[in-house]
Each structure stands twice: as C-alpha cells, then as structure tokens.
Design a protein around this motif. Structure first.
Motif, short mmCIF file in Angstrom:
data_model
loop_
_atom_site.label_atom_id
_atom_site.label_comp_id
_atom_site.label_asym_id
_atom_site.label_seq_id
_atom_site.Cartn_x
_atom_site.Cartn_y
_atom_site.Cartn_z
N GLU A 1 33.40 47.80 34.38
CA GLU A 1 32.81 47.11 35.54
C GLU A 1 31.33 47.42 35.66
O GLU A 1 30.63 46.81 36.47
N MET A 2 30.87 48.40 34.90
CA MET A 2 29.50 48.89 35.01
C MET A 2 29.19 49.34 36.45
O MET A 2 28.19 48.95 37.05
N ARG B 1 25.41 50.58 40.46
CA ARG B 1 25.49 49.83 39.20
C ARG B 1 25.12 50.76 38.04
O ARG B 1 24.19 51.57 38.15
N GLY C 1 27.79 46.18 52.06
CA GLY C 1 27.86 45.73 50.67
C GLY C 1 29.29 45.71 50.19
O GLY C 1 30.24 45.75 50.99
N GLY C 2 29.48 45.66 48.87
CA GLY C 2 30.82 45.60 48.31
C GLY C 2 30.87 46.25 46.95
O GLY C 2 29.83 46.54 46.36
N PRO C 3 32.09 46.48 46.45
CA PRO C 3 32.23 47.26 45.23
C PRO C 3 31.95 46.49 43.93
O PRO C 3 31.90 47.10 42.87
N THR C 4 31.78 45.18 44.01
CA THR C 4 31.61 44.40 42.77
C THR C 4 30.12 44.24 42.42
O THR C 4 29.25 44.40 43.26
N VAL C 5 29.86 43.91 41.15
CA VAL C 5 28.47 43.80 40.70
C VAL C 5 27.75 42.62 41.32
O VAL C 5 26.53 42.55 41.33
N LYS C 6 28.52 41.67 41.82
CA LYS C 6 27.91 40.51 42.45
C LYS C 6 28.57 40.32 43.81
O LYS C 6 29.80 40.37 43.91
N ASN C 7 27.78 40.12 44.85
CA ASN C 7 28.36 40.07 46.18
C ASN C 7 27.32 39.58 47.18
O ASN C 7 26.23 40.13 47.27
N VAL C 8 27.65 38.52 47.90
CA VAL C 8 26.75 38.08 48.98
C VAL C 8 27.50 37.99 50.30
O VAL C 8 27.22 37.15 51.13
N THR C 9 28.49 38.89 50.45
CA THR C 9 29.31 38.85 51.65
C THR C 9 28.60 39.53 52.82
O THR C 9 28.50 40.74 52.86
N SER D 1 30.33 50.95 56.50
CA SER D 1 30.26 50.52 55.10
C SER D 1 29.50 49.21 55.01
O SER D 1 29.67 48.33 55.84
#
Lengths: 306, 484, 383
Positions: free
Chosen positions: A54-55, A159, A127-135, A125
């Motif tokens: 997942e880097m 990252r 942001g989010g745990p994935t490399v791409k996220n605009v939530t 908390s």
C-alpha cells in the motif's frame, strides 16, 4: 476509542493546563519559546503497521524518524520525513522538508491520516488511511507545520516510497548550479554553497548513469560521500531569489537548495510582513481549534507579524 | 456587526447588475435552471441569480452584496462535478468562473503558472506542452473541467498515481473569503510560514471562499513514456497484477482497469484496438528516463503474465497511446451505449483489497438487479463503479441508492475511504458519519467556520447535520427529490 | 408547446459536459445556455412544459449547428437532429425564423430570383456600396454556363453545383471539373437540381427542405455518383435518408461524395508538373469533419501537390460561418472567427484550404487568404 495507548495520551494531555509535546527537541525553539509553566508531554512510540504494497506506514508520533526508516528499509522503502534526530510527530508538526525534497517529495504531502489530541483532550482523526482520499476537509495539511498549536499529534499514517536502486552524491566547482538543476530529471537535491555545486542523483542504475553522463558535459563532477555541512538557520526563498544578491544578502555562510528555495544560512532570515487578512484568518483558525490557547502557548506560526 | 436583511429578489439582481454589468447577471428562470444541476445524477437544486464575474474585484463585490442581502453564494466552474458540489441549495447566488479564463503568467523560473479559475485543465496543458511542461492532474473531464473546479475538489486523474492530486500542484492562491476579504494563501517560496491554509483550502468544495488567482506547479514532460495494455480473463487477475506491481517497488505513472462491458462500449467509440473479448484490461503507463522506463515496462509485463495476463500490448507510438487514453477518458460517457443513465461512484480501498471488493461490487449489482460496470484508477485503489439504470423505470432510484450505500459500506469495511477524487458534495454528505466520529466532524466544522463563520459559501455541502450550517435549517437535510 | 423530440434521443445525454469545449458558442461565451448540454437541458424543460421565453429562443438560435459536439460526445447524442427538430417545431409556431429570413431562403430554390439578386449585388459591388466586412466575394457580372463532358472511359460523375455557390463561386466548380477531367472522369454539372435545402433544414423550415430534397433526388436519378464541392451541401445530401426516411433517399445518400473523398478513393491519373511552393493549412469545414467525417481525405488529396501541409491546433473548432449564421449572428460569428484566425496565425500558412465556400468567405472577410482545396489542386495540375 479502542487503543489504550492513545487513550492514555489523551489523559496525559488533559483539557485544562498549558501543554506542549517534546519530541527530539531538534527544532524546539521554532515559533518562539513556550510560555513559562507549560507542561511538556511525550507522544507515544511504536511502529504499528507497515504495508509495503500500500506504500503506507502507521506509526505513533513519538517514534524517532531514524527508527522508522530503519524498519522501512527492510522492505526497501522510506518516507519524505527528514532524519535529523527528531520524532515523526515533531517532523510533521515542524513541517520542514528533507534536503532531498526534489526526489522524495514534501513532508506536507506525505501525511495521509493524523490522530491528534485536541485542546479539550479528545482524540480527533483527520484524513484517511489510503494513498488517495478527498473525504472531507483536509485536516492533515493543516496539522503539518502547525507547531503543536492546533492539536498534539499522537499517531499518523504516512506515505512511503521505494528506495531507488542507486543513490550518489557528486560535486563540482565552477559550474552554474541553475543550469545543473534545469538539465537534470533524476536529481533529488542540487545544493550550492557559493563555490561548489552538490548533486544527489537517485533512480534506476541506468538512469543515474545517463544523468551522470549529462553532468559530465556541464563540469568536472566527482563522487562524494554526502552533502556539505549545513549552517544552522533555515531561510525560505523562492527559487528565483537564490540568484538574487539582494535577497541573499545577510545570509552569511550558506548552502542553497536550487530549484527549491531553502537556504541553510549562518544568520537568521529577516522577517517579511504578513497581510492583516492572513493574520485574521490564522487567528480564527487558532481560536477555532484551541479557544483557550493552551496548546503550545507562546509559539506563533506567523513570525512575520508587524 | 453587520445587519443582514432579506431583499426583494429584483432589487438584489439590479444591485448585482450595477456591480458587474447587466449582461453578466442572469435571472431568467430557464437560464437559472441550467445552473441548478451539475454532471451528477442529483436533481432538485435551485439557483438564484447567476453572476459571471471577470475580475477578483467583481468576485469581492458579489460576495459583499450576498453578505449584505443575507444570501449564500455557490461558486461553479464547468459543472462537470459528480458529487453535486456545485448544485445550489436554497436559491443562492451562483458565481460562474467561466469568464475568468485567462492564463495570466507562465513562469518557467519558478516552474509555475498563474491562472484564473475558469481556465480549462486541458487548455493549460496544451499551452504548456510546447514549453516542455504540463499540468499533472488529469481528471477524465480534463477537456472540459476548470482549474478552479480542480482546486475545489482536489481533483485526481489517472496520472495522480505518480504525480499526486491537485493539492500537490497548487503552490499559492488568492482567495476571496466569504466575508469579502482577499487573502493570499501559500507562496512561491520553499516553505511559506504559517499554517498550510493553502492545503486546507484545496478540496474545500467551494465552502471556503472563491479562488480568483491560482499558482499551479508545472510538471516537466517525461523524457520517455511507455503505455502497456494487458488483457485478463478475470477482473481479479487484473486487480492482483496492480497490487503486485506496487509491491515490487514500481510506481507507474498510471494504472487503470476497465471491465469487459465498459471496454466494449469504449472500443465502439474510439476504435483503439481494445480487446473486447477480455474480462478486464489493464492500461499501465510508465514514464521518466528511458532506462528506467524500459526496465519497469518489462517488469510490469512480466508481473502481468505471472498473474494471468493473456496478452500484453505496448503502444508503438504517440498516436496509439493517445487513442488508448481517449478510450479510458471517455469511458463514462460511452456507457450511454449500454444504458441511458448511470450513477458513477467513487471510493478508495487498499490496493490489496481490490479483488475482493470488486467481487462484492458485482454481487451487490446482482442483488439489486442492477448492471454495475467498473472502470477505475487501480493503481491507487480508487474504484469507480458505474451503476447503470434507466430513470424511466419505476422505483429504480431507490435500488441505485441502496446499492451505492452498500458499496460505500464494503469499501469502508476493508479500510477504505468515501471518496478518492469526486468529493463529498451532497452525494456523500450523510455518509460522513460512517468514516468520522462526532469529534472528527466537529473539527472539520471548526476549519470551515474559520474561513466562513456565517456559513455563506456553498452551504449544505460536505458536512452532515448537525455539523453543517446551523442557521440554514432547510439545508440540514438533503431536499426532497434530490435522488429523483 | 411540444418540440416533438424523440424521448430516447433526448435521454441519451448524461450531462457529463465533455461537449462544452467543442461548442464554438460556449467557447466564446462561457454561457451554459450557449452549450450543447445547456441546449439539451432547455429542450427537456420545454418538453416538460416550460414556456418559450426570449432566453430559451436565444439559446436555440445561437447554435451554429456545426455539430462539433457530436464527434466529442461519447454517448453518441444526435444533437444535430435534436436541434433541427427543435427549430422545425419553433419555426412552425413562428417563434423563430422571421418572414424576411424565410423570403431570403426562398430565393435559393428559385434560380431566376437568385440570379437577379446576385446581378444587382454584382453591380452594387462595382459602384462600391457593399461593405467589404460582409465577406461577399466579387461576383462576376457575366459567367458562361458550365458544359458537360459526359462519356469518358473512366466513367461519368455528377458535379452538384447548388444555388449560391453556382452563382457566386462558379470558378471553384470550374476548377473541380478541370481536376475531375484530368483524373479521367466525365463531368455532368447539375443545372436544374437547384438548392440542396441545407440552410432551410437549419432554419427549421423542414417542409421546404424536404420538398427540395425530393426535387434534387428526382433530378439526379440514375446510378452515377454525385460529387459535391461544398461540405455543407454534401452533408445535407448524405443525410437525405434521415430527412425523408425513405429507402430511395437512403440510396441517394449513398451516391453522394465529397469531391476530395471521391478522388482519394478513385485517384485516376492525376499528375502535376511540380508541387506548389506553398505552406497550406487545412481548415476543416464542420460538416466535412463532424458530419461527413471525411476531412482527412482533403489532406491525402493535397499532400503530393503542395510543399507543406500544416494542421491547425484547435481540433476542428468551428469558424463561425455556419451557412447563414455569420449573417444572422454577426457578433458571435465574429468572436468565433477570432479564435480560428488566431489558430491560423499560429500555424502561419501561405494559404488556407477550406472545402466549404461559406467558411472561405467568412475567413476572407477577416483578411485570411482562403481557397478551395480543389482550386489549389487545379493550380498545381495546370502548372
């Protein structure tokens, strides 16, 4: 909140008295001295989860960057955080980029998810745990470089990047460092100390060889162990100002990061003034996150106030 | 303290016309109706007067007039957004940036360009190309969408895998805050001091004010590019290949997967030679210096074969590459050949979970008797399931809505997020609580209120009630008919 | 009122907005109401009972009908057909196309009227009372009739001479005839086929255009190919099938070819003494590129005969001529043309080749040296 370590950190921070986090204290004085009587706490330590495919790596803020990088290197990865004796949380709260920013990316872009303790002692908390996220709104960007004035960083998802197969430092005298920067693609750093130009090339072996050949057409480059020693103070200029004597005046001894604008100088940078609108907005942000001003009191992220 | 009052709509329009010019303020019902929608499937928006400013000063004037008259404002670019972010709720003043479309300066020394928000993404790249640079974010709508819209949504695109999303490419901005003040965020210097309000602003979906000048980073065009097209007998094989490529330490410029139905529709439109008999195709691109590109292309091909690729084709020239990409980028529209309407979803899951989640997505389609096709940014785990339907079918929207919710739940259950690049808008506003706690959302609200204390800019978006604007009660829930 | 649009055609637009940059009026205005997506949305709202306001009419009237949106549309929306039907419904209700326009268009299928009007115009030009900005070419006072050269070994073809072009630009027809004869074909210039009806279709006068289409089909019966050197006429005639909906019209449509399209497929014996020492930019007429979709033939045909061919970098965006559009919407047409002229300036050619007389005239009025590609070819063949 299921993680007892984070719960304990929340309790430690509490919700009333003036408090700040001490990490490696490598950049502790940034933004001004803490007000007297401010209680110092340490953020929790530990690498929780490295997912090479997942880097990403999930790590507690008190972990030293060096330990983190040692662990990541086992899987051939690293992060954009500077390794200079400090903690992960400290590196993020300060937000200063590594010397190799051209190749490894900016610190502010490496933070995917942040867990911090708010002024009222709650775990928040963003942001989010994935490399791409605009939530939702970009809380991680706000936390990077906030010097612990908006929340105290407890745990982060950062990252990671592959460590390139080859990495070398080269130096030459009497070459135009700006021409060097413009010619190269795989440079992770181009430094100039007024006399010598230092270049770090990173990438596939063949790519580094190709770039080295290109450098040979610009000057007589020789391989060296690493960058030159860096003076204490850190200036932030635009890349174009580096070639402007007026802008560089007063730096003393310096090492300038070409194409970036960072200057490591023996003397501190004269402060520029900041617009009233920006000051007002900054204060609204600070007040929104820390209404009583208990987080890292005495520190000001805007050094250029009139 | 400013006294806010409501004004007769006609008076508001004439004041706006005085501030701009009569032909750049529209209030005809038919014309307003055109600004009540965007490219999403959501209906039920209601636009007030529509303004077309041409300068920062005019945007400030509109903002102040709106404030004086107790009206909200909604900024809008090309209207290609997919989450309903530009849909006006409660008849706000709509501010179209389409007439602020100048590239103000290309600065090769700093490798940035100053642009107005209405500049079209692809127009900027076309201007930069001959100079050896481009603007890296390349959403599928890049031929139409604007830089201002990209900033608002922190847009992505296939090549964000290697180059990062819009936030990484915005260096500085001038923003008209909802109180009418102009503030300069970020800077061209290495590490601008203060909070990263630039970073906080990007992705604000129009709720944090209107950017009127934007400094974007210029990305050098790569020396070498190779584009590979791999065909697979199953979507899982394609997804596993993607995961394995990243695990091997390669960061390709892009990795995109399309399943069979969408590949067939696309091929019908572009004639790019996509294999229409494959269950899935993987479009992978590597760029950089020629040596590394060659090595990585070979490694991707090898990893693909190990994971069941039945064919590997390498684009032999720029034209072939452009044709393959045209297919990928027009995929959503090409769906109209299969069904008259679609709901394009957007979630992100960890790459290693792609195969399992996709299997569930197809199952969800079957459960609700809906056709779901998949075309997505596999490299960063960004899923784009398209739920196909015919709006004329009775009750179909409830099923579409339910299937979409199930996809969100599946994505979150494996550690994913609500949106990778389309944003929250009104679409996922009420899903936010699935990902964030009350305190998390409360802090997002604090950030928003620092920019917009009175909740005047694009109210009713991103944050669910009770974190959304308390003073606009009617917007605290999604209005009736939005899903119709 | 209802526009009588096919609900399936109307439903095929998914509002993605990919058409926006390919629409000339949206490009210059940034107005949603002047975009294909906006126009379709307005068609829908009219079908749903919204009133025909001035703004709604304006949206429909400002469409150039270039159909650039159709090639850009991945959903395959038949925008041209939707707009033609919309205009037909509005014209029937006398909401658009006022009577003076109907009268002017009426002249096109009355050769006598057209000829008389043109003679008057030619005289007016001689006494210099016609403003140059109108872009009307210098009309010959007298022009000998074209003669048939039927009976060649390679076969005979019709050369469709049309209405305005036959009167105003007969030189282009002569060049086309010359090139076709050099290629070995016998050429029968159509004399009484009259007007193709394209402008009437665009104006919403469907009954008239259908009548004219039937007349053209009757006049040009038989099996020999019908070659057209005006992209707009060619596009209209190829679409007679969908206009009339009869098998006969469809069969007729399949006999229609753009001259360049035909010559590339049937090159015959074209040999020139040398290449023209010119840098030529090809300007694609919209109805050649977006409707007939045979614009590449122009390049293939010219390439061996000129020094250099260059492309414009605007992806075939309309020039704003649009049949009678430039006369009816001079301001928008001018703004659209400005973009085209800028693209031409960037390409920096010696001459622009445009296979539509309307485009050529519109560009010439802005000082662009524009000629028909077949005239260039004729010049090369003549040496």
């Amino acid at each position: 909140m299921s993680d007892p370590t984070l719960a304990a950190f929340c309790d430690l921070v509490g919700s009333h008295d003036p408090v700040a986090v001490a990490g490696g204290k490598t950049r502790f004085g940034l933004g001004g001295s803490l007000r007297e009587g401010t209680r110092l706490v340490s953020a929790p330590e530990g690498i929780l989860r490295h997912l090479p495919e997942e880097m990403t790596v999930q790590v507690r803020a008190g972990t030293s960057v060096r330990d983190l990088h040692e662990a990541l290197a086992e899987k051939g990865q690293r992060t954009a955080l500077p390794e200079r004796g400090g903690s992960v949380g400290g590196a993020l709260a300060v937000g200063e980029n590594d010397l190799h920013v051209l190749g490894r990316g900016r610190v502010r872009e490496s933070l995917l998810q942040v867990r911090y303790v708010s002024a009222d002692g709650r775990l928040v908390s963003g942001g989010g745990p994935t490399v791409k996220n605009v939530t939702g709104f970009d809380i991680p960007r706000l936390m990077v470089g906030s010097l612990g004035t908006l929340g105290l960083i407890a745990e982060v998802m950062v990252r990671t990047n592959p460590i390139p197969p080859r990495s070398i430092w080269l130096t030459a005298r009497d070459v135009d460092p700006f021409a060097v920067r413009d010619s190269l693609v795989a440079a992770s750093a181009v430094l100039f100390d007024g006399r010598g130009t230092y270049v770090q090339l990173e990438g596939q072996v063949g790519d580094v060889v190709a770039e080295q050949a290109l450098l040979a057409t610009l000057g007589r480059f020789e391989e060296v162990a690493g960058p030159p020693p860096l003076p204490l103070h850190r200036w932030s200029l635009t890349p174009a100002q580096l070639s402007d004597e007026v802008c560089m005046a007063g730096a003393g001894d310096f090492v300038a990061s070409i194409g970036v604008g960072t200057v490591f100088a023996s003397l501190p940078q004269p402060r520029a003034t900041v617009s009233p609108a920006l000051i007002a907005l900054t204060e609204r942000v600070k007040t929104a996150f820390d209404p009583t001003g208990r987080l890292s009191p005495g520190r000001d992220v805007l050094q250029g106030r009139p | 303290m400013k006294i806010r009052r409501t004004t007769h709509p006609d008076a508001l329009v004439s004041i706006l016309k005085q501030a701009l010019s009569p032909d750049r303020v529209r209030n005809d019902a038919a014309e307003r109706s055109l600004f009540s929608n965007d490219a999403s499937i959501f209906k039920g928006g209601a636009s007030g007067p529509v303004c077309f400013p041409v300068s920062t000063a005019e945007v400030q004037a509109i903002t102040r007039i709106a404030l004086d008259h107790g009206r909200a404002i909604v900024p809008r670019g090309a209207g290609t957004g997919l989450s309903g972010g530009a849909i006006p709720l409660g008849e706000p003043i709509v501010v179209s940036t389409m007439k602020m479309n100048k590239i103000l300066e290309v600065d090769l020394v700093h490798r940035i360009a100053w642009v107005e928000p209405g500049v079209v993404n692809l127009d900027l790249t076309k201007t930069l190309m001959p100079l050896g640079f481009h603007f890296a974010p390349d959403p599928s709508s890049q031929q139409s969408c604007t830089i201002g819209g990209n900033v608002a949504n922190n847009s992505g695109g296939p090549h964000c895998l290697a180059y990062g999303v819009t936030s990484q490419h915005v260096v500085a901005l001038d923003v008209v805050l909802p109180n009418g003040e102009l503030v300069h965020l970020g800077g061209l210097d290495a590490e601008p001091e203060g909070y990263d309000l630039r970073g906080a602003y990007v992705g604000g979906e129009g709720t944090l004010g209107i950017a009127t000048r934007i400094a974007v980073r210029l990305t050098p065009n790569p020396q070498a590019v190779q584009t590979l097209l791999l065909a697979f007998n199953s979507v899982e094989d394609a997804a596993n290949t993607v995961s394995a490529v990243i695990a091997s330490g390669i960061v390709p410029a892009a990795m995109e997967v399309m399943d069979q139905l969408i590949t067939q529709a696309v091929e019908n439109y572009v004639n790019a030679g996509y294999p229409t008999d494959a269950a899935a195709v993987l479009l992978a691109e590597v760029d950089g210096l020629s040596s590394g590109v060659a090595i990585n292309a070979e490694r991707i091909a090898a990893i693909g074969r190990e994971h069941g690729a039945v064919s590997v084709r390498v684009a032999s020239n720029d034209e072939e590459r452009a044709r393959l990409w045209k297919g990928r980028k027009t995929a959503f529209g090409a769906v109209a050949q299969i069904a008259p309407a679609y709901y394009l979803h957007d979630t992100v899951v960890p790459r290693s979970q792609l195969a399992g989640v996709l299997r569930r997505v197809y199952e969800i389609g079957a459960e609700y008797h809906l056709t779901i096709v998949n075309v997505f940014h596999a490299g960063d785990g960004n899923l784009h399931p398209l739920i196909l339907f015919d709006p004329r079918e009775n009750g179909v929207l409830e099923r579409v809505h339910a299937a979409a919710s199930d996809i969100v739940e599946v994505s979150l259950s494996v550690g994913g997020v609500l949106s990778g690049e389309h944003g929250i808008g009104i679409e996922k506003r009420d899903h936010m609580e699935l990902m964030f706690s009350f305190d998390d959302l409360d802090h997002q609200r604090r950030l928003r209120s620092a920019f917009d204390p009175l909740c005047r800019s694009n109210p009713g978006k991103v944050l669910p009630s009770p974190h959304s604007c308390a003073d606009i009660q009617s917007l605290s829930r999604i209005p009736e008919g939005v899903w119709g | 009122m209802t526009l009588n649009l096919d609900p399936d055609e109307l439903a095929s637009c998914v509002q993605c907005g990919l058409c926006l940059p390919h629409c000339p009026t949206f490009r210059v205005s940034g107005d949603e109401s002047m975009s294909p997506r906006g126009r379709i949305a307005l068609m829908r709202s009219v079908e749903d009972g919204a009133p025909i306001t001035e703004e709604v009419k304006r949206s429909f009237e400002t469409c150039v009908q270039c159909r650039g949106c159709e090639t850009a549309c991945p959903s395959g929306v038949k925008f041209g057909h939707l707009m033609e039907k919309t205009r037909e419904a509005l014209a029937k209700a006398h909401e658009i196309t006022p009577s003076w326009q109907r009268f002017a268009l009426g002249a096109l299928d009355h050769p006598g009227l057209l000829s008389a009007g043109s003679k008057a115009l030619a005289v007016a030009q001689r006494v210099k009372i016609v403003p140059k900005r109108l872009g009307v070419p210098r009309i010959p006072l007298r022009s000998p009739a074209m003669e048939s050269s039927a009976g060649s070994v390679a076969g005979d073809v019709y050369l469709f001479t049309g209405c305005v072009m036959d009167v105003w630009q007969r030189d282009v027809h002569r060049d086309v005839q010359y090139v076709l004869e050099r290629a070995g074909f016998g050429v029968i210039p159509t004399t009484n086929a009259s007007c193709c009806g394209a402008l009437h279709t665009h104006a919403g006068l469907g009954d008239r255009s259908r009548k004219m289409a039937r007349h053209v089909i009757e006049t040009l019966d038989g099996a020999i190919p019908i070659l057209v050197d005006s992209a707009g006429c060619g596009a209209a005639m190829k679409e007679y099938g969908s206009l009339l909906g009869t098998d006969e019209a469809k069969a007729f449509g399949s006999r229609v070819f753009d001259v360049a399209e035909w010559l590339v497929a049937n090159p015959g014996t074209l040999e020139a003494p040398g290449v023209l020492d010119l840098r030529v930019a090809v300007q694609d007429p919209c109805h050649l590129r977006h409707v007939q979709r045979v614009h590449l033939a122009t390049r293939d045909l010219l390439r061996p005969f000129v020094r250099e061919l260059v492309e414009l970098d605007d992806e075939g965006l309309c020039c704003g001529a649009g049949g009678s559009y430039s006369a009816l919407e001079p301001e928008l047409a001018g703004q659209i043309r400005d973009r085209k002229v800028a693209a031409i300036d960037r390409a920096n050619p010696d001459v622009v080749a445009s296979a539509n007389p309307g485009c050529s005239m519109h560009l010439q009025a802005a000082g662009v040296k524009s000629v028909h590609p077949l005239s260039l070819l004729a010049q090369a063949l003549r040496g």
